[in-house]
Scaffold this motif. Structure first.
Motif, PDB file in Angstrom:
ATOM      1  N   PRO A   1       0.804  -1.230   0.000  1.00  0.00           N
ATOM      2  CA  PRO A   1       0.000   0.000   0.000  1.00  0.00           C
ATOM      3  C   PRO A   1       0.833   1.275   0.000  1.00  0.00           C
ATOM      4  O   PRO A   1       0.460   2.257  -0.636  1.00  0.00           O
ATOM      5  CB  PRO A   1      -0.822  -0.107   1.290  1.00  0.00           C
ATOM      6  N   MET A   2       1.978   1.277   0.699  1.00  0.00           N
ATOM      7  CA  MET A   2       2.802   2.492   0.714  1.00  0.00           C
ATOM      8  C   MET A   2       3.358   2.774  -0.675  1.00  0.00           C
ATOM      9  O   MET A   2       3.412   3.933  -1.105  1.00  0.00           O
ATOM     10  CB  MET A   2       3.939   2.400   1.724  1.00  0.00           C
ATOM     11  N   ARG A   3       3.749   1.752  -1.402  1.00  0.00           N
ATOM     12  CA  ARG A   3       4.263   1.948  -2.761  1.00  0.00           C
ATOM     13  C   ARG A   3       3.158   2.522  -3.653  1.00  0.00           C
ATOM     14  O   ARG A   3       3.409   3.398  -4.483  1.00  0.00           O
ATOM     15  CB  ARG A   3       4.797   0.633  -3.333  1.00  0.00           C
ATOM     16  N   GLU A   4       1.939   2.051  -3.458  1.00  0.00           N
ATOM     17  CA  GLU A   4       0.802   2.566  -4.227  1.00  0.00           C
ATOM     18  C   GLU A   4       0.578   4.045  -3.920  1.00  0.00           C
ATOM     19  O   GLU A   4       0.394   4.856  -4.835  1.00  0.00           O
ATOM     20  CB  GLU A   4      -0.445   1.743  -3.882  1.00  0.00           C
ATOM     21  N   VAL A   5       0.612   4.413  -2.653  1.00  0.00           N
ATOM     22  CA  VAL A   5       0.423   5.812  -2.262  1.00  0.00           C
ATOM     23  C   VAL A   5       1.501   6.690  -2.890  1.00  0.00           C
ATOM     24  O   VAL A   5       1.210   7.749  -3.458  1.00  0.00           O
ATOM     25  CB  VAL A   5       0.424   5.958  -0.717  1.00  0.00           C
ATOM     26  N   VAL A   6       2.754   6.264  -2.808  1.00  0.00           N
ATOM     27  CA  VAL A   6       3.852   7.067  -3.358  1.00  0.00           C
ATOM     28  C   VAL A   6       3.728   7.183  -4.876  1.00  0.00           C
ATOM     29  O   VAL A   6       3.921   8.269  -5.441  1.00  0.00           O
ATOM     30  CB  VAL A   6       5.227   6.489  -2.947  1.00  0.00           C
ATOM     31  N   THR A   7       3.387   6.098  -5.536  1.00  0.00           N
ATOM     32  CA  THR A   7       3.232   6.118  -6.995  1.00  0.00           C
ATOM     33  C   THR A   7       2.156   7.106  -7.421  1.00  0.00           C
ATOM     34  O   THR A   7       2.377   7.959  -8.295  1.00  0.00           O
ATOM     35  CB  THR A   7       2.902   4.700  -7.517  1.00  0.00           C
ATOM     36  N   ILE A   8       0.998   7.024  -6.800  1.00  0.00           N
ATOM     37  CA  ILE A   8      -0.112   7.925  -7.144  1.00  0.00           C
ATOM     38  C   ILE A   8       0.259   9.366  -6.820  1.00  0.00           C
ATOM     39  O   ILE A   8       0.042  10.278  -7.629  1.00  0.00           O
ATOM     40  CB  ILE A   8      -1.402   7.512  -6.401  1.00  0.00           C
ATOM     41  N   THR A   9       0.832   9.579  -5.640  1.00  0.00           N
ATOM     42  CA  THR A   9       1.177  10.941  -5.223  1.00  0.00           C
ATOM     43  C   THR A   9       2.229  11.552  -6.139  1.00  0.00           C
ATOM     44  O   THR A   9       2.139  12.736  -6.484  1.00  0.00           O
ATOM     45  CB  THR A   9       1.663  10.953  -3.759  1.00  0.00           C
TER      46      THR A   9
END
Length: 165
Positions: free
Chosen positions: A44-52
């Motif tokens: 989930p953290m990788r997803e947040v960073v990617t989107i952000t």
């Protein structure tokens, strides 16, 4: 479709023909991916960073229209509602939406930096801005910027390798 492609599509839809802003976001994503790989960020953290990384400057267009300025504080006001709409349209989880919007709403304010995901965005955006704004001309000042702003081992290494070696 993968998360990256979904939000690249949102980025391009939002900025239309503004290739400079699109390219900036793609460079920030590339730097963020390098840092995440070095820090072994997954899930989930990788997803947040990617989107952000892709959406961090989404408020610029509205800031320029409303305030005649692309200054950071205006981006931080205008970006989160736009990002929230995009994330909701794409069915993102509420926790992801809230975290992405928080980081976008503070990505120019050091005191709001409250976690590794935020730090990676901070470092990736700064790496790209150093190059784009020509801040890499003064090596001594740049070494200080890197020392002060980079806290992940992977981000520090990337900054030093890119600008100081």
């Amino acid at each position: 479709m993968e998360i990256k492609e979904i939000y690249q599509s949102e980025l391009k839809r939002h900025f239309e023909n503004d290739t400079r802003r699109i390219q900036h976001a793609l460079k920030v994503l590339k730097a963020a991916e390098t840092i995440m790989d070095g820090e072994n960020i997954q899930g989930p953290m990788r997803e947040v960073v990617t989107i952000t990384a892709l959406l961090h400057d989404v408020g610029i267009k509205t800031a320029e229209q409303k305030y005649q300025s692309a200054a950071g504080p205006y981006q931080e006001i205008e970006g989160p509602p736009l990002a929230r709409t995009m994330l909701e349209r794409r069915g993102a989880e509420p926790e992801t939406i809230d975290r992405v919007c928080y980081i976008i709403g503070g990505h120019h304010t050091a005191s709001k930096n409250d976690g590794v995901d935020f730090q990676i965005i901070w470092e990736a955006d700064l790496l790209v801005n150093i190059e784009e704004e020509g801040w890499d001309q003064n090596r001594q000042a740049l070494a200080g910027i890197i020392e002060k702003n980079f806290t992940t081992a992977a981000g520090k290494e990337l900054a030093r390798r890119t600008f100081l070696l």
